[in-house]
Design a protein around this motif. Structure first.
Motif, PDB file in Angstrom:
ATOM      1  N   TRP A 155       0.818  -1.216   0.000  1.00 51.69           N
ATOM      2  CA  TRP A 155       0.000   0.000   0.000  1.00 51.69           C
ATOM      3  C   TRP A 155       0.850   1.264   0.000  1.00 51.69           C
ATOM      4  CZ3 TRP A 155      -2.748  -2.659   4.580  1.00 51.69           C
ATOM      5  CH2 TRP A 155      -3.689  -3.591   4.090  1.00 51.69           C
ATOM      6  N   THR A 156       2.025   1.194   0.659  1.00 45.99           N
ATOM      7  CA  THR A 156       2.749   2.430   0.929  1.00 45.99           C
ATOM      8  C   THR A 156       4.104   2.510   0.227  1.00 45.99           C
ATOM      9  OG1 THR A 156       3.837   1.452   2.817  1.00 45.99           O
ATOM     10  CG2 THR A 156       1.742   2.550   3.231  1.00 45.99           C
ATOM     11  N   ALA A 157       4.462   1.484  -0.520  1.00 46.41           N
ATOM     12  CA  ALA A 157       5.771   1.401  -1.174  1.00 46.41           C
ATOM     13  C   ALA A 157       6.918   1.223  -0.174  1.00 46.41           C
ATOM     14  CB  ALA A 157       6.040   2.608  -2.078  1.00 46.41           C
ATOM     15  N   GLY A 158       6.600   1.048   1.108  1.00 50.89           N
ATOM     16  CA  GLY A 158       7.599   0.680   2.112  1.00 50.89           C
ATOM     17  C   GLY A 158       8.767   1.633   2.211  1.00 50.89           C
ATOM     18  N   SER A 159       9.955   1.050   2.468  1.00 47.28           N
ATOM     19  CA  SER A 159      11.117   1.891   2.759  1.00 47.28           C
ATOM     20  C   SER A 159      11.585   2.667   1.541  1.00 47.28           C
ATOM     21  CB  SER A 159      12.254   1.018   3.287  1.00 47.28           C
ATOM     22  OG  SER A 159      12.583   0.042   2.317  1.00 47.28           O
ATOM     23  N   ALA A 160      11.160   2.258   0.348  1.00 48.58           N
ATOM     24  CA  ALA A 160      11.592   2.972  -0.858  1.00 48.58           C
ATOM     25  C   ALA A 160      11.009   4.376  -0.890  1.00 48.58           C
ATOM     26  CB  ALA A 160      11.172   2.205  -2.102  1.00 48.58           C
ATOM     27  N   GLY A 161       9.864   4.569  -0.261  1.00 47.02           N
ATOM     28  CA  GLY A 161       9.225   5.883  -0.273  1.00 47.02           C
ATOM     29  C   GLY A 161       8.449   6.108  -1.553  1.00 47.02           C
ATOM     30  N   LEU A 162       7.732   7.218  -1.586  1.00 42.27           N
ATOM     31  CA  LEU A 162       6.881   7.545  -2.734  1.00 42.27           C
ATOM     32  C   LEU A 162       7.510   8.657  -3.555  1.00 42.27           C
ATOM     33  CD1 LEU A 162       3.373   7.460  -1.069  1.00 42.27           C
ATOM     34  CD2 LEU A 162       4.156   5.977  -2.903  1.00 42.27           C
ATOM     35  N   THR A 163       7.623   8.411  -4.866  1.00 40.29           N
ATOM     36  CA  THR A 163       8.147   9.439  -5.756  1.00 40.29           C
ATOM     37  C   THR A 163       7.056   9.833  -6.744  1.00 40.29           C
ATOM     38  OG1 THR A 163       9.025   7.685  -7.113  1.00 40.29           O
ATOM     39  CG2 THR A 163      10.562   8.752  -5.613  1.00 40.29           C
ATOM     40  N   GLY A 164       7.362  10.840  -7.556  1.00 39.20           N
ATOM     41  CA  GLY A 164       6.416  11.260  -8.588  1.00 39.20           C
ATOM     42  C   GLY A 164       5.237  12.025  -8.041  1.00 39.20           C
ATOM     43  N   ILE A 165       5.447  12.734  -6.926  1.00 37.25           N
ATOM     44  CA  ILE A 165       4.374  13.568  -6.387  1.00 37.25           C
ATOM     45  C   ILE A 165       4.322  14.862  -7.207  1.00 37.25           C
ATOM     46  CG2 ILE A 165       3.540  14.779  -4.335  1.00 37.25           C
ATOM     47  CD1 ILE A 165       5.308  12.780  -2.710  1.00 37.25           C
ATOM     48  N   PRO A 166       3.131  15.246  -7.670  1.00 32.22           N
ATOM     49  CA  PRO A 166       3.065  16.478  -8.474  1.00 32.22           C
ATOM     50  C   PRO A 166       3.148  17.722  -7.604  1.00 32.22           C
ATOM     51  CG  PRO A 166       0.880  15.578  -8.172  1.00 32.22           C
ATOM     52  CD  PRO A 166       1.822  14.612  -7.513  1.00 32.22           C
ATOM     53  N   LEU A 167       3.442  18.850  -8.238  1.00 28.59           N
ATOM     54  CA  LEU A 167       3.391  20.122  -7.520  1.00 28.59           C
ATOM     55  C   LEU A 167       1.945  20.432  -7.161  1.00 28.59           C
ATOM     56  CD1 LEU A 167       5.822  22.023  -9.847  1.00 28.59           C
ATOM     57  CD2 LEU A 167       6.253  21.437  -7.461  1.00 28.59           C
ATOM     58  N   PHE A 168       1.764  21.249  -6.125  1.00 29.13           N
ATOM     59  CA  PHE A 168       0.394  21.508  -5.661  1.00 29.13           C
ATOM     60  C   PHE A 168      -0.421  22.205  -6.751  1.00 29.13           C
ATOM     61  CE2 PHE A 168      -2.952  23.625  -3.217  1.00 29.13           C
ATOM     62  CZ  PHE A 168      -3.395  22.549  -2.467  1.00 29.13           C
ATOM     63  N   PHE A 169       0.230  23.062  -7.544  1.00 34.86           N
ATOM     64  CA  PHE A 169      -0.504  23.844  -8.530  1.00 34.86           C
ATOM     65  C   PHE A 169      -0.504  23.179  -9.900  1.00 34.86           C
ATOM     66  CE2 PHE A 169       0.985  27.022  -5.424  1.00 34.86           C
ATOM     67  CZ  PHE A 169      -0.241  27.532  -5.057  1.00 34.86           C
ATOM     68  N   SER A 170      -0.079  21.909  -9.981  1.00 33.94           N
ATOM     69  CA  SER A 170       0.171  21.297 -11.286  1.00 33.94           C
ATOM     70  C   SER A 170      -1.069  21.269 -12.168  1.00 33.94           C
ATOM     71  CB  SER A 170       0.711  19.882 -11.097  1.00 33.94           C
ATOM     72  OG  SER A 170      -0.236  19.106 -10.389  1.00 33.94           O
ATOM     73  N   LEU A 183       6.193  20.050  -1.526  1.00 35.33           N
ATOM     74  CA  LEU A 183       7.409  20.866  -1.535  1.00 35.33           C
ATOM     75  C   LEU A 183       8.616  20.023  -1.927  1.00 35.33           C
ATOM     76  CD1 LEU A 183       8.773  23.675  -0.649  1.00 35.33           C
ATOM     77  CD2 LEU A 183       9.237  22.521   1.500  1.00 35.33           C
ATOM     78  N   VAL A 184       8.761  18.877  -1.247  1.00 31.40           N
ATOM     79  CA  VAL A 184       9.949  18.045  -1.446  1.00 31.40           C
ATOM     80  C   VAL A 184       9.721  17.024  -2.560  1.00 31.40           C
ATOM     81  CG1 VAL A 184      11.535  16.504  -0.253  1.00 31.40           C
ATOM     82  CG2 VAL A 184      10.579  18.423   0.945  1.00 31.40           C
ATOM     83  N   LEU A 185       8.446  16.700  -2.840  1.00 28.55           N
ATOM     84  CA  LEU A 185       8.044  15.776  -3.899  1.00 28.55           C
ATOM     85  C   LEU A 185       8.520  14.349  -3.646  1.00 28.55           C
ATOM     86  CD1 LEU A 185       8.685  18.055  -7.013  1.00 28.55           C
ATOM     87  CD2 LEU A 185       6.683  17.931  -5.527  1.00 28.55           C
ATOM     88  N   PHE A 186       8.807  14.040  -2.393  1.00 20.03           N
ATOM     89  CA  PHE A 186       9.211  12.680  -2.043  1.00 20.03           C
ATOM     90  C   PHE A 186       8.899  12.467  -0.568  1.00 20.03           C
ATOM     91  CE2 PHE A 186      12.649   9.988  -0.213  1.00 20.03           C
ATOM     92  CZ  PHE A 186      12.274   8.798  -0.803  1.00 20.03           C
ATOM     93  N   VAL A 187       8.249  11.361  -0.231  1.00 20.00           N
ATOM     94  CA  VAL A 187       8.069  11.030   1.186  1.00 20.00           C
ATOM     95  C   VAL A 187       8.542   9.601   1.423  1.00 20.00           C
ATOM     96  CG1 VAL A 187       6.172  12.596   1.713  1.00 20.00           C
ATOM     97  CG2 VAL A 187       5.672  10.334   0.804  1.00 20.00           C
ATOM     98  N   SER A 188       9.097   9.355   2.604  1.00 20.78           N
ATOM     99  CA  SER A 188       9.510   8.001   2.960  1.00 20.78           C
ATOM    100  C   SER A 188       9.289   7.821   4.457  1.00 20.78           C
ATOM    101  CB  SER A 188      10.986   7.783   2.605  1.00 20.78           C
ATOM    102  OG  SER A 188      11.795   8.366   3.594  1.00 20.78           O
ATOM    103  N   PRO A 189       9.333   6.567   4.926  1.00 22.63           N
ATOM    104  CA  PRO A 189       9.127   6.342   6.365  1.00 22.63           C
ATOM    105  C   PRO A 189      10.141   7.087   7.228  1.00 22.63           C
ATOM    106  CG  PRO A 189       8.962   4.277   5.169  1.00 22.63           C
ATOM    107  CD  PRO A 189       9.447   5.294   4.190  1.00 22.63           C
ATOM    108  N   GLN A 190      11.277   7.495   6.637  1.00 20.11           N
ATOM    109  CA  GLN A 190      12.267   8.274   7.378  1.00 20.11           C
ATOM    110  C   GLN A 190      11.658   9.562   7.952  1.00 20.11           C
ATOM    111  OE1 GLN A 190      15.481   7.998   8.285  1.00 20.11           O
ATOM    112  NE2 GLN A 190      15.395   5.868   7.634  1.00 20.11           N
ATOM    113  N   ASP A 191      10.681  10.122   7.212  1.00 20.47           N
ATOM    114  CA  ASP A 191      10.059  11.371   7.656  1.00 20.47           C
ATOM    115  C   ASP A 191       9.240  11.182   8.929  1.00 20.47           C
ATOM    116  OD1 ASP A 191      11.082  12.756   5.454  1.00 20.47           O
ATOM    117  OD2 ASP A 191       9.464  12.024   4.185  1.00 20.47           O
ATOM    118  N   LEU A 192       8.941   9.925   9.282  1.00 18.09           N
ATOM    119  CA  LEU A 192       8.127   9.656  10.466  1.00 18.09           C
ATOM    120  C   LEU A 192       8.970   9.281  11.679  1.00 18.09           C
ATOM    121  CD1 LEU A 192       6.092   8.958   7.953  1.00 18.09           C
ATOM    122  CD2 LEU A 192       4.720   7.987   9.772  1.00 18.09           C
ATOM    123  N   GLN A 193      10.302   9.399  11.550  1.00 19.99           N
ATOM    124  CA  GLN A 193      11.172   9.079  12.684  1.00 19.99           C
ATOM    125  C   GLN A 193      10.840   9.979  13.885  1.00 19.99           C
ATOM    126  OE1 GLN A 193      13.418   6.827  13.160  1.00 19.99           O
ATOM    127  NE2 GLN A 193      13.984   6.022  11.152  1.00 19.99           N
TER     128      GLN A 193
END
Lengths: 305, 369
Positions: B150-165, B268-278
């Motif tokens: 569901w979450t792509a695990g430790s690889a994190g999520l890429t390809g997030i669009p800009l808010f105004f895209s 803003l960063v266009l990438f999230v991973s479980p590291q951000d939840l440390q």
């Protein structure tokens, strides 16, 4: 069946580590009256202290329980280091504070970060190990019970048991132990009874941190050593303390035993078909902790000291 | 004239403002001389504003209501993951949803989690709440780390669009964007500068809205009850207030603000991973709040700014090779020492709440005399 026995055997080793950690945490919680978030990093500190000492004494001949004599000297050095650092922290940081238990709790997070920063700056973040050759499972146990237990596992369990029994004797058979129990029970009453409670608090830091350091050394021996091992295990230790009842040393032992076992029995949930993998072992411990807080905040051992 | 000059600014406030002004001038100078890329400066502004939002969210819980919430990272992470899972091209669930819609997805997730975490823990004693909320936040992190289907695990999520895209005008800009006035092109901006500037505009709007909203509720009867609960929960109970309900409302509001910060972070960063939840994310926000001043929204802003200064400053200092210590331990050391010294020397923070607690009308009344 053999699988369950194997989990229980792993659980006993892990429990030994958790018990050593939870005794000190519980002591600080009852005598200094705050949740010490630096306790996990005290464990890490002890483990690194032993690592350095092992580099010096590791070559000493002779083995006990399959571990070189030098390792036990290193263990003692690690414990002493953690005790000294904890006492200094108490004198320099906690004691001058004019704040409540919440202020102390927040401060202890800062202390934890400082400990970890020093370790990370000196040793880096790579995984390290004590330079001791790993041996295979003990043949007798593997043949008769089909359980894989290494000599190292036995050494951890026996050493932890020795330390716990020593603490028990200290608490029950010595005047110092009686003073400690009295102070934990009711600091004001202890003070008017003529007990120098500030000295007792120092002893409490020494005992708690030395045991924590031993837990850290065994944790590093059991798996690996990196600057985060202590903080990563801290919440599991908290779970043990809360399950056992905050402030109760014997409760902490019981809680540590149960939480350590449950932690290692988590794979069983996957074995019976639940979609819960090994990685959720700490999560199981945390959920139990919250449940205990809700249902029985005094813990299973209640007010036993 | 009244002797209590509550309308003026204290020397300390002037000092802080002067320091921030000087720093801003220094950063501008660095941009003009080409030492600092303009897009990077705008990125830093966005990041500071994000930490301000997180701090304001925690302020509602800890500053107003006295709840020790150590699960900031979980709410931040759920906001970030909520929007990322809905919008990102790399999302294992859906992806491609408009960021505006996904915003509410992130907020919804956080609200549900706030109720799930809050319901059992808000009845607990303060220190138990701290431990329990940290534990439950770790459960969320472990879940995101391990449920990779569901979450792509430790690889994190890429390809997030800009808010105004996918906005009408802002999504269709061509780069480099040329400013035309009466047929003559004045200057042009690269894509990175335009997107960073848009992000700053977005976060400024969010921060301003949240600030005004918080000031309003803080001064309302609801805010007064919450302050009473923080001071003496039994008293509030005796006065017939349902303290659990009030705490729950504050907990959810604070969590939603944290999730809002997470949503912004994703775009803003266009990438999230479980590291951000440390857990360290949680403690950064705590430092920001206690440094700025517990219960003070202006303080929360100062705190958010300080955190980014520590994060980027340590990177800059170690990049120059001037220090024999890595950026990560240096940062940890600074944060740790800051916590110890604040509690020791200035437990009320640098900008403790003062004027925030006074209804503006009563100030105006004093001046008219």
């Amino acid at each position: 069946m053999a699988q369950i026995l194997q989990y229980l055997a792993n659980g006993l080793v892990f429990s030994s580590i958790i018990i050593l950690g939870s005794i000190g945490l519980s002591l600080v919680y009852s005598i200094a009256d705050f949740a010490n978030f630096a306790h996990g990093d005290t464990m890490t500190l002890g483990a690194y202290g032993a690592l350095v000492a092992f580099g010096v004494f590791g070559g000493l001949g002779g083995t006990v329980l399959g571990l070189p004599i030098g390792f036990f000297i290193a263990l003692a050095v690690g414990m002493a280091l953690a005790a000294v650092v904890a006492v200094l922290t108490h004198i320099l940081v906690y004691k001058p504070l004019d704040t409540d238990s919440i202020g102390l709790l927040i401060t202890s997070i800062g202390v934890a970060f400082v400990y970890r920063a020093v370790l990370q700056a000196s040793f880096g973040t790579d995984f390290l190990q004590y330079d001791i050759r790993r041996s295979g499972p003990i043949p007798v146990l593997l043949d008769t019970l089909d359980v894989a237990v290494t000599q190292r596992d036995v050494a951890i369990i026996v050493s932890a048991a020795v330390l716990v029994v020593a603490l028990h004797l200290l608490l029950q058979r010595t005047t110092l132990g009686r003073k400690m129990r009295a102070t934990a029970d009711n600091p004001d009453l202890a003070r008017v009874s003529g007990i120098r409670t500030d000295r007792v608090i120092l002893v409490m830091w020494v005992v708690g941190s030395a045991l924590a350091a031993a837990g850290g050394v065994f944790l590093a021996l059991y798996s690996q050593l990196d600057p985060r091992i202590g903080f990563n295990i801290l919440l599991v230790v908290f779970a043990a303390v809360i399950l056992g009842g905050i402030g109760s040393v014997y409760g902490a032992m019981l809680g540590g035993l149960l939480i350590g076992m449950l932690h290692e029995l988590t794979p069983l949930l996957g074995d019976i078909g639940l979609p819960i993998s090994n990685a959720y072992a700490p999560a199981v411990a945390f959920v139990i902790m919250v449940a205990v807080l809700l249902v029985r905040p005094r813990g299973i051992a209640g007010d036993m000291t | 004239m009244s002797t209590l000059d509550v309308g003026g600014y204290s020397p300390r406030e002037k000092g802080v403002a002067g320091l921030l002004g000087a720093l801003a001038a220094l950063l501008l100078l660095a941009v003009i001389t080409g030492f600092l890329a303009p897009a990077y400066l705008l990125y830093l502004v966005g990041l500071s504003a994000m930490y301000m939002l997180l701090s304001m969210g925690l302020n509602v819980q800890w500053g107003y209501g006295g709840m020790i919430n150590f699960s900031v990272a979980a709410f931040f992470g759920l906001g970030a993951y909520g929007t990322a899972l809905l919008t990102a091209s790399g999302s294992p669930i859906s992806g491609g949803v408009s960021p505006i819609v996904a915003l509410f997805g992130g907020l919804g997730l956080a609200a549900v989690l706030a109720v799930i975490i809050g319901y059992p823990t808000l009845k607990l004693r303060d220190d138990y709440l701290a431990i329990a909320s940290l534990g439950l936040a770790e459960v969320v992190r472990i879940f995101i780390l391990n449920e990779s289907q569901w979450t792509a695990g430790s690889a994190g999520l890429t390809g997030i669009p800009l808010f105004f895209s996918d906005w009408p005008v802002l999504g269709d800009l061509t780069y480099p964007y040329v400013f035309n006035v009466g047929g003559t092109s004045l200057f042009y901006m690269s894509q990175s500068v335009v997107t960073s500037a848009l992000n700053v505009v977005l976060v400024t709007v969010i921060v301003a809205a949240v600030y005004l909203f918080l000031r309003r509720i803080h001064q309302s009867p609801w805010g007064r009850v919450l302050r009473t609960i923080r001071t003496d929960e039994d008293l509030a109970e005796t006065l017939g207030k349902n303290t659990f309900a009030f705490k729950m409302q504050a907990f959810v509001i604070g969590s939603l603000i944290m999730a809002l910060a997470g949503v912004f972070y994703s775009h803003l960063v266009l990438f999230v991973s479980p590291q951000d939840l440390q857990p360290i994310t949680t403690f950064y926000v705590w430092v920001a709040v206690i440094l700025g001043g517990t219960g003070s929204d202006r303080g929360a802003m100062l705190g958010g700014f300080t955190i980014v200064a520590i994060q980027q400053g340590t990177r800059f200092m170690t990049d120059t090779g001037a220090l024999p210590i890595g950026a990560a331990p240096l940062r940890l050391m600074l944060v740790g020492l800051l916590i110890i010294f604040i509690v020791r020397l200035r437990p009320e923070g640098i900008l403790p709440p003062e004027r925030e607690l006074i209804w503006p009308d009563s100030l105006g009344g004093g001046r008219n005399e």
